[in-house]
Write a protein that holds these residues in place. Structure first.
Motif, PDB file in Angstrom:
ATOM      1  N   LEU A  58       3.876   0.948   5.525  1.00 37.96           N
ATOM      2  CA  LEU A  58       2.927   2.072   5.506  1.00 37.96           C
ATOM      3  C   LEU A  58       1.518   1.567   5.804  1.00 37.96           C
ATOM      4  CD1 LEU A  58       2.215   5.046   4.926  1.00 37.96           C
ATOM      5  CD2 LEU A  58       2.057   4.415   2.499  1.00 37.96           C
ATOM      6  N   SER A  59       1.131   0.489   5.177  1.00 38.42           N
ATOM      7  CA  SER A  59      -0.194  -0.087   5.407  1.00 38.42           C
ATOM      8  C   SER A  59      -0.381  -0.477   6.872  1.00 38.42           C
ATOM      9  CB  SER A  59      -0.385  -1.305   4.500  1.00 38.42           C
ATOM     10  OG  SER A  59      -1.612  -1.910   4.735  1.00 38.42           O
ATOM     11  N   ARG A  60       0.596  -1.163   7.445  1.00 44.66           N
ATOM     12  CA  ARG A  60       0.511  -1.577   8.844  1.00 44.66           C
ATOM     13  C   ARG A  60       0.461  -0.367   9.774  1.00 44.66           C
ATOM     14  NH1 ARG A  60       4.951  -6.442   8.629  1.00 44.66           N
ATOM     15  NH2 ARG A  60       3.633  -7.908   7.479  1.00 44.66           N
ATOM     16  N   MET A  61       1.242   0.653   9.459  1.00 42.74           N
ATOM     17  CA  MET A  61       1.261   1.845  10.291  1.00 42.74           C
ATOM     18  C   MET A  61      -0.098   2.559  10.247  1.00 42.74           C
ATOM     19  SD  MET A  61       3.714   5.144  10.062  1.00 42.74           S
ATOM     20  CE  MET A  61       2.767   5.781   8.705  1.00 42.74           C
ATOM     21  N   LEU A  62      -0.676   2.682   9.049  1.00 46.17           N
ATOM     22  CA  LEU A  62      -1.979   3.333   8.930  1.00 46.17           C
ATOM     23  C   LEU A  62      -3.061   2.546   9.673  1.00 46.17           C
ATOM     24  CD1 LEU A  62      -1.845   4.477   5.192  1.00 46.17           C
ATOM     25  CD2 LEU A  62      -1.602   5.906   7.238  1.00 46.17           C
TER      26      LEU A  62
END
Length: 97
Positions: A58-62
């Motif tokens: 999720l962090s990488r995607m954001l």
């Protein structure tokens, strides 16, 4: 996006989720489907849930959507209540309200 933590489950406030619009912006619709695809539970009309196993993704995607420049900071930043510690996996994309 306003979020809360409950028993190692991150909940993104339904009102802050990107809407899917048929014929809408490709970036926004891709963002919607990307968020939905890694969620562990996406009830209609309610907060979406993310278990700890996907927080790094999720962090990488954001971060990736932030770097695209098509979405505003409020759309890609996780906003935690002031009394909630931000987990290390999410610090790069989070702040306090």
């Amino acid at each position: 996006m306003k979020v809360t933590l409950q028993d190692d489950i991150l909940l993104i406030c339904y009102d802050d989720l990107p809407p899917y619009k048929k014929g809408g912006s490709v970036v926004r619709n891709s963002y919607f489907w990307a968020l939905k695809s890694i969620s562990c539970y996406t009830p209609r009309g309610k907060d979406w849930e993310y278990d700890r196993d996907v927080w790094v993704a999720l962090s990488r995607m954001l971060l990736s959507f932030a770097e695209s420049g098509y979405l505003g900071d409020r759309e890609i930043t996780l906003e935690f209540p002031e009394d909630t510690p931000i987990p290390p996996e999410l610090r790069s994309v989070a702040t306090w309200l």
